[in-house]
Design a protein around this motif. Structure first.
Motif, mmCIF file in Angstrom:
data_model
loop_
_atom_site.group_PDB
_atom_site.id
_atom_site.type_symbol
_atom_site.label_atom_id
_atom_site.label_comp_id
_atom_site.label_asym_id
_atom_site.label_seq_id
_atom_site.Cartn_x
_atom_site.Cartn_y
_atom_site.Cartn_z
ATOM 1 N N VAL A 52 -30.241 62.101 -84.664
ATOM 2 C CA VAL A 52 -30.042 61.859 -83.232
ATOM 3 C C VAL A 52 -29.894 60.364 -83.002
ATOM 4 N N PHE A 53 -29.208 60.034 -81.921
ATOM 5 C CA PHE A 53 -29.101 58.647 -81.484
ATOM 6 C C PHE A 53 -29.673 58.552 -80.080
ATOM 7 N N PRO A 54 -30.736 57.755 -79.913
ATOM 8 C CA PRO A 54 -31.285 57.619 -78.560
ATOM 9 C C PRO A 54 -30.405 56.691 -77.711
ATOM 10 N N VAL A 55 -30.090 57.144 -76.504
ATOM 11 C CA VAL A 55 -29.301 56.362 -75.566
ATOM 12 C C VAL A 55 -29.954 56.473 -74.192
ATOM 13 N N SER A 56 -30.496 55.369 -73.714
ATOM 14 C CA SER A 56 -31.128 55.315 -72.387
ATOM 15 C C SER A 56 -32.153 56.418 -72.186
ATOM 16 N N GLY A 57 -32.973 56.650 -73.151
ATOM 17 C CA GLY A 57 -34.019 57.654 -73.043
ATOM 18 C C GLY A 57 -33.563 59.068 -73.355
ATOM 19 N N SER A 58 -32.281 59.274 -73.559
ATOM 20 C CA SER A 58 -31.761 60.595 -73.925
ATOM 21 C C SER A 58 -31.474 60.618 -75.417
ATOM 22 N N LYS A 59 -31.338 61.809 -75.955
ATOM 23 C CA LYS A 59 -31.037 61.958 -77.375
ATOM 24 C C LYS A 59 -29.658 62.590 -77.526
ATOM 25 N N LEU A 60 -28.793 61.909 -78.263
ATOM 26 C CA LEU A 60 -27.495 62.489 -78.615
ATOM 27 C C LEU A 60 -27.674 63.229 -79.936
ATOM 28 N N LEU A 61 -27.499 64.539 -79.913
ATOM 29 C CA LEU A 61 -27.711 65.374 -81.097
ATOM 30 C C LEU A 61 -26.444 65.378 -81.956
ATOM 31 N N VAL A 62 -26.231 64.299 -82.662
ATOM 32 C CA VAL A 62 -25.037 64.127 -83.472
ATOM 33 C C VAL A 62 -25.005 65.129 -84.620
ATOM 34 N N GLY A 63 -26.119 65.367 -85.233
ATOM 35 C CA GLY A 63 -26.187 66.305 -86.357
ATOM 36 C C GLY A 63 -25.801 67.715 -85.945
ATOM 37 N N ASP A 64 -26.308 68.179 -84.819
ATOM 38 C CA ASP A 64 -25.942 69.507 -84.334
ATOM 39 C C ASP A 64 -24.459 69.589 -84.017
ATOM 40 N N PHE A 65 -23.924 68.515 -83.428
ATOM 41 C CA PHE A 65 -22.504 68.508 -83.104
ATOM 42 C C PHE A 65 -21.658 68.573 -84.374
ATOM 43 N N ILE A 66 -22.012 67.814 -85.382
ATOM 44 C CA ILE A 66 -21.265 67.837 -86.637
ATOM 45 C C ILE A 66 -21.374 69.214 -87.296
ATOM 46 N N ASN A 67 -22.551 69.847 -87.199
ATOM 47 C CA ASN A 67 -22.703 71.223 -87.697
ATOM 48 C C ASN A 67 -21.726 72.164 -86.996
ATOM 49 N N ALA A 68 -21.647 72.040 -85.680
ATOM 50 C CA ALA A 68 -20.765 72.919 -84.907
ATOM 51 C C ALA A 68 -19.293 72.683 -85.273
ATOM 52 N N VAL A 69 -18.903 71.423 -85.422
ATOM 53 C CA VAL A 69 -17.517 71.112 -85.787
ATOM 54 C C VAL A 69 -17.201 71.642 -87.181
ATOM 55 N N ALA A 70 -18.105 71.441 -88.116
ATOM 56 C CA ALA A 70 -17.880 71.941 -89.483
ATOM 57 C C ALA A 70 -17.775 73.461 -89.486
ATOM 58 N N ALA A 71 -18.645 74.120 -88.745
ATOM 59 C CA ALA A 71 -18.588 75.583 -88.674
ATOM 60 C C ALA A 71 -17.266 76.043 -88.060
ATOM 61 N N PHE A 72 -16.827 75.364 -87.004
ATOM 62 C CA PHE A 72 -15.566 75.734 -86.358
ATOM 63 C C PHE A 72 -14.392 75.586 -87.317
ATOM 64 N N VAL A 73 -14.319 74.463 -88.004
ATOM 65 C CA VAL A 73 -13.204 74.220 -88.925
ATOM 66 C C VAL A 73 -13.207 75.242 -90.059
ATOM 67 N N LEU A 74 -14.362 75.523 -90.598
ATOM 68 C CA LEU A 74 -14.437 76.499 -91.686
ATOM 69 C C LEU A 74 -14.094 77.910 -91.215
ATOM 70 N N VAL A 75 -14.574 78.299 -90.033
ATOM 71 C CA VAL A 75 -14.254 79.631 -89.499
ATOM 72 C C VAL A 75 -12.756 79.731 -89.232
ATOM 73 N N ALA A 76 -12.175 78.700 -88.617
ATOM 74 C CA ALA A 76 -10.744 78.721 -88.321
ATOM 75 C C ALA A 76 -9.924 78.831 -89.605
ATOM 76 N N ALA A 77 -10.291 78.081 -90.621
ATOM 77 C CA ALA A 77 -9.568 78.144 -91.888
ATOM 78 C C ALA A 77 -9.716 79.518 -92.539
ATOM 79 N N ALA A 78 -10.921 80.053 -92.535
ATOM 80 C CA ALA A 78 -11.144 81.374 -93.138
ATOM 81 C C ALA A 78 -10.361 82.450 -92.401
ATOM 82 N N ILE A 79 -10.359 82.406 -91.075
ATOM 83 C CA ILE A 79 -9.621 83.409 -90.302
ATOM 84 C C ILE A 79 -8.128 83.281 -90.574
ATOM 85 N N TYR A 80 -7.629 82.061 -90.612
ATOM 86 C CA TYR A 80 -6.200 81.877 -90.845
ATOM 87 C C TYR A 80 -5.784 82.392 -92.222
ATOM 88 N N PHE A 81 -6.519 81.985 -93.261
ATOM 89 C CA PHE A 81 -6.105 82.328 -94.614
ATOM 90 C C PHE A 81 -6.440 83.761 -95.018
#
Length: 141
Positions: A52-81
């Protein structure tokens, strides 16, 4: 199996959605259980999704976002192929055996306009069409 039901099931969207749900669950587990720890080991965090990256008292959940992007790319590739490409090949094979559709228009010999097959006179230049001439000659002969 009734033909309409089979057509509904083989329609690309239904098959894609069903397979996407199954593949999505598997790929989400792959990302969470294998890929995330591997990337976390490279980054140096024990739990990649906890980055996470703290910004003005909030937390940016970068790790969760990267997990979601990786899952999306892998699912899209698997569905296509594994779904879209095989379904497209299946549909193409099925179409190869079909006869081409009968034409619905013909060209006027005089003005080269497209006119309906059943027309006896061109709507653009009003010339009699070949079908009428052939019919007249056939009737006279």
């Amino acid at each position: 199996m009734p033909k309409g039901f089979r057509t509904f099931l083989l329609r690309g969207n239904v098959v894609d959605l069903a397979v996407a749900m199954v593949i999505g669950a598997v790929v989400a587990a792959l990302v969470k259980d294998l890929l995330t720890p591997l990337i976390a080991a490279i980054v140096g965090q024990p739990d990649f999704s906890a980055i996470v990256f703290p910004v003005s008292g909030s937390k940016l959940l970068v790790g969760d976002f990267i997990n979601a992007v990786a899952a999306f790319v892998l699912v899209a590739a698997a569905i296509y192929f594994f779904v879209v490409m095989p379904m497209n090949m299946l549909v193409e094979r099925r179409r190869r055996g079909e006869a081409p559709a009968d034409p619905t228009t013909k060209k006027c010999a005089e003005c080269l306009s497209e006119v309906p097959i059943a027309a006896l006179r061109c709507a653009f230049c009003t010339q009699p069409l070949e079908v009428l001439a052939v019919a007249r000659h056939g009737a006279l002969a």
